[in-house]
Design a protein around this motif. Structure first.
Motif, short mmCIF file in Angstrom:
data_model
loop_
_atom_site.label_atom_id
_atom_site.label_comp_id
_atom_site.label_asym_id
_atom_site.label_seq_id
_atom_site.Cartn_x
_atom_site.Cartn_y
_atom_site.Cartn_z
N TYR A 61 -10.33 16.67 6.91
CA TYR A 61 -10.84 17.04 5.61
C TYR A 61 -10.95 15.75 4.80
CZ TYR A 61 -11.01 18.96 0.93
OH TYR A 61 -11.39 19.24 -0.35
N VAL A 62 -12.14 15.41 4.36
CA VAL A 62 -12.35 14.11 3.72
C VAL A 62 -11.95 14.17 2.25
CG1 VAL A 62 -14.07 12.40 3.09
CG2 VAL A 62 -14.19 13.50 5.29
N THR A 63 -11.09 13.24 1.86
CA THR A 63 -10.72 13.12 0.45
C THR A 63 -11.33 11.86 -0.14
OG1 THR A 63 -8.73 11.89 0.93
CG2 THR A 63 -8.53 14.28 0.85
N GLY B 76 1.27 -0.56 -2.73
CA GLY B 76 0.44 0.60 -3.05
C GLY B 76 -0.71 0.74 -2.07
N ASN B 77 -1.32 -0.37 -1.71
CA ASN B 77 -2.41 -0.34 -0.75
C ASN B 77 -1.94 0.20 0.59
OD1 ASN B 77 -4.16 -1.38 -2.57
ND2 ASN B 77 -4.10 -3.47 -1.80
N ILE B 78 -0.76 -0.28 1.00
CA ILE B 78 -0.24 0.17 2.29
C ILE B 78 0.08 1.66 2.22
CG2 ILE B 78 1.65 -0.06 3.94
CD1 ILE B 78 1.70 -3.03 3.25
N ALA B 79 0.66 2.09 1.08
CA ALA B 79 1.00 3.50 0.93
C ALA B 79 -0.25 4.36 1.01
CB ALA B 79 1.71 3.74 -0.39
N ARG B 80 -1.34 3.85 0.46
CA ARG B 80 -2.59 4.59 0.51
C ARG B 80 -3.03 4.77 1.97
NH1 ARG B 80 -6.97 1.68 0.52
NH2 ARG B 80 -8.62 2.97 1.36
N LEU B 81 -2.99 3.67 2.73
CA LEU B 81 -3.40 3.75 4.13
C LEU B 81 -2.53 4.75 4.89
CD1 LEU B 81 -3.96 -0.02 4.91
CD2 LEU B 81 -5.70 1.72 4.65
N ARG B 82 -1.22 4.74 4.59
CA ARG B 82 -0.32 5.68 5.25
C ARG B 82 -0.68 7.11 4.90
NH1 ARG B 82 5.34 3.74 6.37
NH2 ARG B 82 5.16 1.49 6.29
N ASP B 83 -0.97 7.33 3.64
CA ASP B 83 -1.24 8.69 3.17
C ASP B 83 -2.46 9.30 3.82
OD1 ASP B 83 0.89 8.84 1.61
OD2 ASP B 83 -0.13 8.49 -0.30
N ILE B 84 -3.53 8.51 3.91
CA ILE B 84 -4.75 9.10 4.44
C ILE B 84 -4.74 9.13 5.95
CG2 ILE B 84 -6.09 8.47 2.42
CD1 ILE B 84 -7.34 6.24 3.95
N ALA B 85 -3.68 8.59 6.56
CA ALA B 85 -3.52 8.65 8.02
C ALA B 85 -4.70 8.07 8.77
CB ALA B 85 -3.27 10.09 8.47
N CYS B 86 -5.21 6.96 8.31
CA CYS B 86 -6.25 6.29 9.08
C CYS B 86 -5.57 5.40 10.11
CB CYS B 86 -7.16 5.47 8.19
SG CYS B 86 -6.36 4.02 7.54
N TYR B 87 -6.36 4.76 10.95
CA TYR B 87 -5.76 3.99 12.04
C TYR B 87 -4.78 2.94 11.52
CZ TYR B 87 -5.21 1.28 16.25
OH TYR B 87 -4.66 0.64 17.32
N ARG B 88 -5.18 2.20 10.53
CA ARG B 88 -4.28 1.16 9.99
C ARG B 88 -3.01 1.77 9.42
NH1 ARG B 88 -7.20 -2.45 5.86
NH2 ARG B 88 -5.15 -3.32 5.50
N GLY B 89 -3.17 2.94 8.76
CA GLY B 89 -2.01 3.61 8.20
C GLY B 89 -1.03 4.03 9.29
N LEU B 90 -1.58 4.53 10.38
CA LEU B 90 -0.72 4.96 11.49
C LEU B 90 0.04 3.78 12.06
CD1 LEU B 90 -3.12 7.40 13.38
CD2 LEU B 90 -1.27 7.98 11.82
N ARG B 91 -0.66 2.66 12.19
CA ARG B 91 -0.01 1.46 12.73
C ARG B 91 1.10 0.99 11.79
NH1 ARG B 91 -0.97 0.74 17.95
NH2 ARG B 91 -0.81 -1.51 17.85
N HIS B 92 0.87 1.11 10.50
CA HIS B 92 1.92 0.75 9.55
C HIS B 92 3.13 1.65 9.73
CE1 HIS B 92 0.74 -2.52 6.99
NE2 HIS B 92 -0.50 -2.05 6.92
N ARG B 93 2.85 2.95 9.91
CA ARG B 93 3.95 3.89 10.09
C ARG B 93 4.75 3.57 11.32
NH1 ARG B 93 1.43 9.81 9.59
NH2 ARG B 93 0.30 9.52 7.65
N MET B 94 4.05 3.19 12.39
CA MET B 94 4.73 2.93 13.65
C MET B 94 5.37 1.55 13.68
SD MET B 94 2.35 4.62 16.58
CE MET B 94 0.78 3.94 16.13
N GLY B 95 5.08 0.75 12.67
CA GLY B 95 5.64 -0.60 12.65
C GLY B 95 5.01 -1.49 13.70
#
Lengths: 89, 129
Positions: A61-63, B76-95
Motif C-alpha cells: 500500500y503506497v504512502t 530521522g531519515n533512517i527512521a523513515r527508511l525503517r518505517d516504510i520498510a524499503c530495502y535500505r530500511g530493512l538493511r538498517h533493521r538487520m544491521g
C-alpha cells in the motif's frame, strides 16, 4: 550513480496509465506489476500494488513517504531466515 | 579556547580545521562559514577575537544544522527508511550494509565484532592457533 536530473524520474508508462485509469474508475483493487524499476510518483499514493519479486507478488500500500523510491525496493527478492543455531548438532 | 555551537571546544589549530570538530561541519562547510563570517581560514582558533567567534556562531546558527539538530536529521531519515520498510530500511533493521556492499566477507563495521560459529570450516585451526 544517481540518475541524470534532466531525464526526470523513470516511470513505466503502461503502469502509470493503468494507475490513472484505475483512479478515474475509482477502482482500488491492487495492480499486479513486474515493473520493479518504476519510481513511485505522487499519483501512486493511496493505491495498492502487487510487486513481483521473482517468485511471488508482494502486496504494497503506497504512502506519501514512499514517493521517490522504486517499487522494487518494497519487494525483497531474497529469503534469509537466519542460520541454524550452532550449539545443537 | 573558543566555544562555538554549544559544547564544542575546538583546539589550538587553525580555525579552518578546528571548526570541523563540530558535528556536521566538514572541510567544505567550514570554509564556507569562514567566508560568510569574513575570517581568514589560516588564523589559529585561540587568536580569534570575541567578536570573530560571535560572527562564526551567528553564521552557523542561521544557515547550518549542526550537532543535535544534524544528528536528529540523520536518525530521522533512517527512521523513515525503517518505517516504510524499503530495502535500505530493512538493511538498517538487520544491521547490515545498505549500499550494496558484499557481506560474505568483511562488512565488520555494520555487523560488529566477529562471532565465531562452531563446526564451521577452519574453526579448529583457529582455536588451536
Amino acid at each position: 550513480m544517481t540518475r541524470s536530473q534532466k531525464k526526470g524520474p523513470f516511470v513505466d508508462e503502461k503502469l502509470y496509465n493503468k494507475v490513472v485509469m484505475a483512479k478515474d474508475r475509482n477502482d482500488n483493487s491492487p495492480i499486479k506489476t513486474w515493473c520493479r524499476r518504476c519510481t513511485i510518483v505522487p499519483e501512486f499514493v493511496g493505491r495498492k500494488f502487487e510487486i513481483h519479486n521473482g517468485r511471488r507478488f508482494i502486496p504494497l500500500y503506497v504512502t506519501e513517504e514512499m514517493v521517490g523510491h522504486k517499487l522494487g525496493e518494497f519487494s525483497p527478492t531474497r529469503t534469509y531466515k537466519g542460520h541454524i543455531s550452532g550449539k545443537r548438532k | 579556547m573558543p566555544r562555538i555551537a554549544g559544547v564544542d571546544i575546538p583546539a589550538n589549530k587553525k580555525i579552518e580545521y578546528s571548526l570541523r570538530y563540530i558535528y556536521a561541519i566538514g572541510p567544505h562547510v567550514s570554509l564556507k562559514i569562514l567566508k560568510a563570517a569574513n575570517i581568514e581560514p589560516g588564523v589559529k582558533a585561540k587568536d580569534l577575537t570575541e567578536d570573530e567567534v560571535g560572527r562564526i556562531a551567528t553564521v552557523i546558527e542561521q544557515d547550518y544544522q549542526v550537532e543535535g539538530a544534524a544528528r536528529r536529521f540523520v536518525s530521522g531519515n533512517i527512521a523513515r527508511l525503517r518505517d516504510i520498510a524499503c530495502y535500505r530500511g530493512l538493511r538498517h533493521r538487520m544491521g547490515l550494509p545498505c549500499r550494496g556492499q558484499k557481506t560474505r566477507s568483511n562488512a565488520r563495521t555494520r555487523k560488529g565484532p566477529k562471532k565465531t560459529v562452531a563446526g564451521k570450516k577452519g574453526v579448529k585451526e583457529l582455536s588451536r592457533g
